[in-house]
Design a protein around this motif. Structure first.
Motif, PDB file in Angstrom:
ATOM      1  N   ASP A   1      36.758  49.550  43.024  1.00  0.00           N
ATOM      2  CA  ASP A   1      37.388  48.457  42.906  1.00  0.00           C
ATOM      3  C   ASP A   1      36.202  47.521  43.298  1.00  0.00           C
ATOM      4  OD1 ASP A   1      39.983  48.744  42.372  1.00  0.00           O
ATOM      5  OD2 ASP A   1      40.523  48.893  44.386  1.00  0.00           O
ATOM      6  N   ALA A   2      36.123  46.352  43.937  1.00  0.00           N
ATOM      7  CA  ALA A   2      35.240  45.443  44.492  1.00  0.00           C
ATOM      8  C   ALA A   2      34.234  45.839  45.552  1.00  0.00           C
ATOM      9  CB  ALA A   2      35.734  43.969  44.376  1.00  0.00           C
TER      10      ALA A   2
ATOM     11  N   LYS B   1      42.051  35.142  37.578  1.00  0.00           N
ATOM     12  CA  LYS B   1      43.164  34.240  37.726  1.00  0.00           C
ATOM     13  C   LYS B   1      43.190  33.072  36.604  1.00  0.00           C
ATOM     14  CE  LYS B   1      42.198  34.549  42.752  1.00  0.00           C
ATOM     15  NZ  LYS B   1      43.011  35.377  43.265  1.00  0.00           N
TER      16      LYS B   1
ATOM     17  N   SER C   1      47.988  38.063  48.291  1.00  0.00           N
ATOM     18  CA  SER C   1      46.972  38.676  47.582  1.00  0.00           C
ATOM     19  C   SER C   1      47.469  39.083  46.280  1.00  0.00           C
ATOM     20  CB  SER C   1      46.336  39.352  48.500  1.00  0.00           C
ATOM     21  OG  SER C   1      45.175  40.219  47.821  1.00  0.00           O
ATOM     22  N   GLY C   2      46.948  39.057  45.136  1.00  0.00           N
ATOM     23  CA  GLY C   2      47.341  39.576  43.876  1.00  0.00           C
ATOM     24  C   GLY C   2      47.657  40.939  43.837  1.00  0.00           C
TER      25      GLY C   2
ATOM     26  N   SER D   1      36.562  39.720  46.171  1.00  0.00           N
ATOM     27  CA  SER D   1      37.290  39.731  44.812  1.00  0.00           C
ATOM     28  C   SER D   1      37.538  38.548  44.494  1.00  0.00           C
ATOM     29  CB  SER D   1      38.310  40.773  44.701  1.00  0.00           C
ATOM     30  OG  SER D   1      38.844  40.950  46.218  1.00  0.00           O
TER      31      SER D   1
HETATM   32  C1  DP6 Z   1      39.267  45.007  42.252  1.00  0.00           C
HETATM   33  O1  DP6 Z   1      43.955  41.544  45.198  1.00  0.00           O
HETATM   34  O2  DP6 Z   1      41.929  41.305  46.451  1.00  0.00           O
HETATM   35  O3  DP6 Z   1      41.063  45.647  43.588  1.00  0.00           O
HETATM   36  O4  DP6 Z   1      44.388  38.118  44.658  1.00  0.00           O
HETATM   37  O5  DP6 Z   1      42.187  37.014  45.312  1.00  0.00           O
HETATM   38  O6  DP6 Z   1      43.522  38.346  46.857  1.00  0.00           O
HETATM   39  P1  DP6 Z   1      43.331  38.061  45.278  1.00  0.00           P
HETATM   40  O7  DP6 Z   1      42.399  39.468  44.948  1.00  0.00           O
HETATM   41  P2  DP6 Z   1      42.727  41.246  45.201  1.00  0.00           P
HETATM   42  O8  DP6 Z   1      41.790  41.540  44.099  1.00  0.00           O
HETATM   43  C2  DP6 Z   1      41.858  42.927  43.667  1.00  0.00           C
HETATM   44  C3  DP6 Z   1      41.006  43.354  42.506  1.00  0.00           C
HETATM   45  C4  DP6 Z   1      40.676  44.737  42.594  1.00  0.00           C
HETATM   46  C5  DP6 Z   1      41.560  45.469  41.417  1.00  0.00           C
HETATM   47  C6  DP6 Z   1      43.064  45.720  41.476  1.00  0.00           C
HETATM   48  O9  DP6 Z   1      43.394  46.000  42.676  1.00  0.00           O
HETATM   49  O10 DP6 Z   1      43.760  45.459  40.519  1.00  0.00           O
END
Ligand code: DP6
Length: 388
Positions: A306-307, A25, A157-158, A212
Motif C-alpha cells: 500500500d502507501a 479521487k 476514508s475510501g 495516501s
Molecule cells: C494504497 O482509503 O487511505 O491503501 O480515501 O483518502 O482516506 P482516503 O484514502 P485511503 O487510501 C488507501 C489507498 C491504498 C489502496 C487501497 O486500500 O485500495
C-alpha cells in the motif's frame, strides 16, 4: 420524566488489504474514486478496531472521540460527514415513530481501540472508520445493509467502505455525481475461500511518507500513466480478480495482485515529483516472493504494497510450509512470528536479499481472511457514560 439513560452499542471492524488498489479521487469532497477496487478482509483475531458509540441527553458539549486513550479531533469534514449522515438516518426513523428516543439530538461519545500497535505502521483508517460507522449504526438501530453503510464509511476514508464486509470485497466506483452508487459489495464470503493467508512484513520507515490522500491527488494531477491505469488496467484486473476468486484460482489471484501493486507503484513513480513508497527492504521482499515461486515451480505466493514499505504476502494454507519456510530463518526471532508454524526450509534465498529482509523486518503479522464487523457486548464506555 426526562430520559437520562446512557445508550451504548459496540462493534469490532477489520482491516482490509487491497489486491486491486484504490488510487485516485474524482471527487474529493464526496470521496469518489477514479477506479473500482477489490480487497481481502483480514482476520480480526490479529487486527481489529473495537469501538463503542454512546449518546445521552446528559452529555454536555460537542461530539467526542477517544482513540487509543487519546482525545481525537472530530471536527474534520470526513468525520463530520459520517456523523451527519448517520444522524439524518436516525432522525428519519424518529420522525416516523414518535415512541423512539430522540438519540439523534444527543451528543455522541465514542471510544475506540486498536488491538495492534500503532508502531506496526499499518493504516488503521479503514478499520477505524468502518467501526465508527457500524457502532453508531448499531446505537441508532438503523436498518441499513452493509452496502448502504459503506456509502457513509467511504466518506470517512475510501478504503473503509470495504471493511463493512468480511471475505472478498469490491468497491464499485459508480457513475453518479452524488456518489449514491459508489459503494462496497460482497464478491465472496470468507467461507468461500477460507485457506487464504496473509503474512505481513512490517518494514520500519525512517520517516513518514506522503499520505495516501495527498499522494493520490498528486498522481491524478500529474501522471500520464495513471490515465491508462484507470481506463484499461484496472477494469481488466477487476474482471480477472473476480474470476480468480470465484474459481479459487490462486495463480491468477496472485499474478493480478502483484501486477496491480506494481502498476499502482509505477503511477506513483510517474507522479511529478515522484512518490516512492517502497524501499530496499520492500524490493527485497518482492525478490523473495519471486524466488519462492520459482523454486516451488508454481505460483504459491503474491506480494502487495500500500502507501508505505510494508509487504503483505498472500498464500494458501496448503503452501504455508514452503512460504513460511523461506522466511523462517530470517524472521523466526521477529516479534509476531507464531511458533509451531510448519516450515520447510527448501527455498533458499539469495544472501543479499535474505540479509536485507532480516535487517529490515523486525515484526511480522501472520493472519488470514476473516469476517466483517461483529456486534459485541464488550463496552469501552461504562453505563454511567465514563470511558473504561
Ligand atoms: C494504497 O482509503 O487511505 O491503501 O480515501 O483518502 O482516506 P482516503 O484514502 P485511503 O487510501 C488507501 C489507498 C491504498 C489502496 C487501497 O486500500 O485500495
Amino acid at each position: 420524566m426526562a430520559d437520562t439513560k446512557v445508550y451504548r452499542a459496540s462493534t469490532t471492524a477489520p482491516v482490509n488489504i487491497a489486491v486491486v488498489k484504490y488510487w485516485g479521487k474524482r471527487d474529493a469532497k464526496l470521496n469518489l474514486p477514479t477506479n473500482s477496487s477489490l480487497s481481502v478482509t483480514l482476520s480480526q483475531s490479529d487486527l481489529r478496531t473495537l469501538t463503542t458509540a454512546s449518546c445521552s441527553s446528559t452529555y454536555t458539549g460537542d461530539d467526542s472521540l477517544l482513540l487509543n486513550g487519546e482525545p481525537s479531533d472530530v471536527s474534520g469534514a470526513r468525520t463530520q460527514a459520517c456523523f451527519r449522515e448517520l444522524r439524518a438516518r436516525r432522525a428519519a426513523l424518529e420522525a416516523a415513530n414518535a415512541a423512539l428516543p430522540k438519540l439523534s439530538t444527543f451528543p455522541l461519545k465514542i471510544v475506540s481501540e486498536n488491538n495492534f500497535p500503532t508502531a506496526a505502521g499499518l493504516a488503521s483508517s479503514a478499520a477505524g472508520f468502518a467501526a465508527l460507522v457500524q457502532a453508531i449504526a448499531n446505537l441508532y438501530e438503523l436498518p441499513d445493509s452493509p452496502s448502504e453503510l459503506s456509502l457513509i464509511a467511504r466518506q470517512g476514508s475510501g478504503s473503509a467502505c470495504r471493511s463493512l464486509f468480511g471475505g472478498y470485497v469490491a468497491w464499485r466506483m459508480g457513475e453518479k455525481e452524488d456518489g449514491s452508487d459508489s459503494k462496497a459489495d460482497l464478491v465472496a464470503p470468507a467461507s468461500h475461500w477460507p485457506s487464504m493467508r496473509a503474512l505481513i512484513l512490517v518494514v520500519s520507515a525512517s520517516k513518514k511518507g506522503v499520505s495516501s490522500t495527498s499522494g493520490m491527488q498528486q498522481t491524478v494531477a500529474t501522471s500520464g500513466l495513471f490515465q491508462q491505469r484507470i481506463s484499461t488496467i484496472v477494469p481488466a484486473n477487476m474482471a480477472l480478480m473476480e474470476d480468480a476468486i470465484k474459481n479459487r484460482n490462486f495463480p491468477q489471484f496472485a499474478e493480478v495482485t502483484m501486477r496491480d501493486s506494481n502498476s499502482f507503484h509505477a503511477t506513483c513513480a510517474d507522479t511529478y515529483p515522484p512518490i516512492f513508497y517502497m524501499n530496499d527492504v520492500s524490493k527485497a521482499a518482492i525478490r523473495a516472493v519471486e524466488a519462492i515461486n520459482a523454486q516451488a515451480g508454481k505460483t504459491v505466493a503474491a506480494y502487495t504494497f500500500d502507501a508505505g514499505p510494508n509487504c503483505v504476502v498472500y498464500y494458501q494454507e496448503e503452501d504455508a510450509a514452503t512460504v513460511l519456510g523461506a522466511f523462517a530463518p530470517l524472521l523466526a526471532t521477529a516479534e509476531g512470528w507464531k511458533d509451531g508454524s510448519v516450515v520447510n526450509a527448501s527455498v533458499k534465498l539469495d544472501e543479499g536479499i535474505a540479509g536485507t529482509i532480516k535487517e529490515g523486518v523486525s515484526r511480522v503479522i501472520m493472519t488470514g481472511v476473516g469476517e466483517g464487523p461483529l456486534k459485541t457486548d464488550e463496552f469501552l464506555v461504562a453505563e454511567d457514560g465514563t470511558p473504561v
